[in-house]
Design an enzyme around this catalytic site. Structure first.
Site, PDB file in Angstrom:
ATOM      1  N   SER A  80       6.057  -0.441 -23.621  1.00 52.20           N
ATOM      2  CA  SER A  80       5.150   0.325 -24.507  1.00 52.20           C
ATOM      3  C   SER A  80       4.363  -0.277 -25.319  1.00 52.20           C
ATOM      4  O   SER A  80       4.821  -1.326 -26.010  1.00 52.20           O
ATOM      5  CB  SER A  80       6.093   1.269 -25.447  1.00 52.20           C
ATOM      6  OG  SER A  80       6.950   2.256 -24.588  1.00 52.20           O
ATOM      7  N   GLY A  81       3.052  -0.109 -25.472  1.00 53.78           N
ATOM      8  CA  GLY A  81       2.305  -0.792 -26.349  1.00 53.78           C
ATOM      9  C   GLY A  81       1.906   0.272 -27.496  1.00 53.78           C
ATOM     10  O   GLY A  81       2.735   1.198 -27.640  1.00 53.78           O
TER      11      GLY A  81
ATOM     12  N   ASP B 242      -9.844  -8.258 -26.206  1.00 57.13           N
ATOM     13  CA  ASP B 242      -8.441  -8.410 -26.420  1.00 57.13           C
ATOM     14  C   ASP B 242      -7.882  -9.267 -25.313  1.00 57.13           C
ATOM     15  O   ASP B 242      -6.847  -9.188 -24.920  1.00 57.13           O
ATOM     16  CB  ASP B 242      -7.805  -7.153 -26.613  1.00 57.13           C
ATOM     17  CG  ASP B 242      -6.468  -7.268 -27.314  1.00 57.13           C
ATOM     18  OD1 ASP B 242      -6.326  -8.308 -28.151  1.00 57.13           O
ATOM     19  OD2 ASP B 242      -5.456  -6.468 -27.258  1.00 57.13           O
TER      20      ASP B 242
HETATM   21  N1  LIG Z   1      -0.283  -2.494 -14.257  1.00 59.65           N
HETATM   22  C1  LIG Z   1       0.892  -2.900 -14.871  1.00 59.65           C
HETATM   23  N2  LIG Z   1       2.040  -3.259 -13.918  1.00 59.65           N
HETATM   24  C2  LIG Z   1       3.169  -3.874 -14.749  1.00 59.65           C
HETATM   25  N3  LIG Z   1       3.445  -3.673 -15.863  1.00 59.65           N
HETATM   26  C3  LIG Z   1       2.527  -3.358 -16.885  1.00 59.65           C
HETATM   27  C4  LIG Z   1       1.099  -3.017 -16.047  1.00 59.65           C
HETATM   28  N4  LIG Z   1       0.228  -2.540 -17.149  1.00 59.65           N
HETATM   29  C5  LIG Z   1       1.010  -2.800 -18.406  1.00 59.65           C
HETATM   30  N5  LIG Z   1       2.234  -3.074 -18.037  1.00 59.65           N
HETATM   31  C6  LIG Z   1       3.187  -3.675 -19.125  1.00 59.65           C
HETATM   32  O1  LIG Z   1       3.593  -2.247 -19.984  1.00 59.65           O
HETATM   33  C7  LIG Z   1       3.522  -2.732 -21.138  1.00 59.65           C
HETATM   34  C8  LIG Z   1       2.892  -1.801 -22.030  1.00 59.65           C
HETATM   35  O2  LIG Z   1       1.369  -2.239 -21.729  1.00 59.65           O
HETATM   36  P1  LIG Z   1       0.142  -1.935 -22.498  1.00 59.65           P
HETATM   37  O3  LIG Z   1      -1.044  -2.019 -21.972  1.00 59.65           O
HETATM   38  O4  LIG Z   1       0.574  -0.226 -22.877  1.00 59.65           O
HETATM   39  O5  LIG Z   1       0.473  -2.309 -23.827  1.00 59.65           O
HETATM   40  P2  LIG Z   1       0.667  -3.743 -24.707  1.00 59.65           P
HETATM   41  O6  LIG Z   1      -0.520  -4.693 -24.040  1.00 59.65           O
HETATM   42  O7  LIG Z   1       1.956  -4.255 -24.449  1.00 59.65           O
HETATM   43  O8  LIG Z   1       0.248  -3.598 -26.103  1.00 59.65           O
HETATM   44  P3  LIG Z   1      -0.912  -3.261 -26.954  1.00 59.65           P
HETATM   45  O9  LIG Z   1      -1.562  -2.254 -26.026  1.00 59.65           O
HETATM   46  O10 LIG Z   1      -0.363  -2.736 -28.284  1.00 59.65           O
HETATM   47  O11 LIG Z   1      -1.621  -4.539 -27.008  1.00 59.65           O
HETATM   48  C9  LIG Z   1       3.488  -4.240 -21.210  1.00 59.65           C
HETATM   49  O12 LIG Z   1       4.759  -5.133 -21.411  1.00 59.65           O
HETATM   50  C10 LIG Z   1       2.687  -4.547 -19.940  1.00 59.65           C
HETATM   51  O13 LIG Z   1       2.855  -5.724 -19.474  1.00 59.65           O
END
Ligand SMILES: Nc1ncnc2c1ncn2[C@@H]1O[C@H](COP(=O)(O)OP(=O)(O)OP(=O)(O)O)[C@@H](O)[C@H]1O
Length: 459
Positions: free
Chosen positions: A18-19, A133
């Protein structure tokens, strides 16, 4: 968090992470029989129109850019509770942040990753988008038939190049974000992403996120073996004044590629990985019992711990090691060039419980490597070893005895302990380089091994 069963036709398998704004799930597309990642906007943001619009815009950009170097979006839809979700390529090998968490990367791997990240950023720029970012956790990894592929992800802060030159709210991640990005209202352009590429490069080769600008510690000070051109590229990309940075991601990527193609690059691979291929090729398997039969008698230098003296193939070097370590010996020498030093083949030996696993970062065996460097040398330990074998802190100290003086650097939590040392006899005509690995850190054993190292001709 309760796991939903499906998002539309996608069957949820497990939570991926989760982000700040969204949750990502691993799901399976049963119709096409393929795994996918489903990113769902968090409930608390669903009715915030600007956040929702940013989420949809991210999906549109990724869909339209449709690149090998970016996460691909296959579908976009809305749940019954109005949360939008996008269906993306599943990156099955985590992110670059997972790789760099283990310490600096071998140079060829760092350069490969940087080339691919640079290509992903170039695609975005051509599409008219500034990512804003770029950081290791936003660069995902996917297995491919030819190894591993980089996928630039998370366009949550992305901005259209056309709109970026006016008033722009501060956005990005400290450490990777350009100075102009941190200024509220500052105008930004694609060189903000070039700064972030420089920051990622800095971290990949040194294992450390760059400090806030101005950057005073160059990558080469943290890892002396890296090519000057790479040091220069990273420092210029991290320039506070964006006019001093490479003009765009294309130039950055071209320079990384040129450094990667340089013929002498191999010598710049981190020292603790360099002589791995040589060991892997070597014939192994002399057991301790044979050494004893050959007449190398154990010496009971420690209560409960007998030591045995093991020579190299030339008989010029010998080491005194705990008998329990002397299960396998590779004694046919080494090349100091592996450590970026001069000189052809030299006496050297590896004595360990398991030669093949000597460079295993997760579970290395106990053992010792000793190699000779001929000729007067004043190289300090940190000039010979140009990186850390693991992310744990290390201590350095000077060592001396009646016969030797030198330095050692020690990591006690690597896993196991890892010690590198250089020893010079008082006449200074050669240097003995040592690496000692122990399951449990026992300083008296390390001292005893260092004290017991011998070179023919030395007292
Ligand atoms: N296409 C994908 N395949 C596998 N894992 C993913 C994918 N996209 C995102 N994730 C994983 O899901 C999690 C959440 O991703 P998300 O992009 O929502 O937020 P984040 O980059 O962790 O945080 P923030 O958006 O706050 O910078 C992360 O651990 C990321 O590595």
């Amino acid at each position: 968090m309760t796991q939903p069963e499906t998002f539309g036709r996608y069957r949820v398998v497990r939570h991926l992470g989760s982000g700040s704004f969204a949750t990502v799930w691993l799901a399976h597309d049963d119709r096409l029989d393929t795994p996918v990642a489903v990113k769902v906007l968090a409930e608390n943001w669903t009715h915030q129109l600007d956040v929702q619009e940013r989420f949809l815009e991210e999906a549109r950009i990724l869909r339209q850019a449709d690149s090998t170097w970016l996460v691909r979006v296959h579908d976009l839809d809305v749940l019954s509770d109005e949360r939008p979700y996008m269906v993306m390529t599943y990156a099955d090998q985590g992110s670059v942040a997972d790789l760099v968490a283990k310490g600096p990367l071998p140079l060829d791997e760092a350069l490969r990753l940087l080339t691919e990240i640079g290509q992903g950023v170039t695609v975005l720029h051509r599409h008219g988008t500034i990512h804003r970012d770029i950081k290791p956790s936003n660069v995902l990894l996917q297995s491919s038939p030819v190894g591993q592929r980089v996928l630039v992800a998370d366009l949550g802060f992305a901005k259209s190049i056309d709109q970026a030159s006016g008033f722009t709210a501060a956005a990005g991640t400290p450490g990777y974000m350009s100075p102009e990005q941190s200024a509220v209202g500052g105008d930004i352009d694609i060189r903000a992403d070039v700064y972030s590429l420089g920051a990622v490069a800095y971290e990949l080769v040194t294992g450390r996120r760059p400090p806030s600008p101005p950057i005073r510690v160059r990558p080469r000070q943290l890892r002396p073996g890296i090519p000057p051109a790479l040091d220069e590229l990273i420092m210029s990309s991290l320039a506070e004044d964006r006019d001093e940075r490479p003009r765009d991601a294309t130039i950055f990527t071209q320079r990384v590629r040129a450094i990667r193609m340089a013929p002498d690059l191999v010598s710049a691979v981190p020292w603790w990985l360099r002589h791995q291929p040589a060991w892997a090729r070597a014939c192994i398997g002399i057991v301790a019992a044979l050494l004893l039969l050959a007449g190398f008698a154990p010496s009971a230098a420690q209560p409960n711990m007998s030591f045995t003296r093991v020579p190299d193939a030339t008989g010029e070097i010998s080491v005194n090691v705990p008998q329990a370590w002397a299960r396998q010996v590779q004694a046919s020498g080494w090349s100091p060039r592996e450590l970026g030093q001069t000189g052809g083949q030299q006496p050297g030996l590896l004595v360990t419980t398991d030669v093949e696993r000597w460079r295993d970062a997760d579970s290395p065996p106990s053992g010792i490597f000793a190699g000779l460097l001929r000729g007067p040398s004043s190289a300090q330990i940190d000039q010979i070893i140009d990186g850390a074998p693991c992310a744990s802190p290390s201590v350095a100290r000077q060592i001396s005895s009646e016969r030797w003086s030198g330095q050692m650097r020690q990591w006690n939590d690597c896993p196991g302990s890892f010690t590198a040392a250089v020893l010079r006899p008082t006449d200074g005509s050669y240097t003995l380089y040592l690496e000692i690995r122990q399951h449990d850190y026992q300083p008296h054993i390390i001292e005893q091994i260092i004290d017991g190292a011998r070179f023919e001709g030395a007292a």
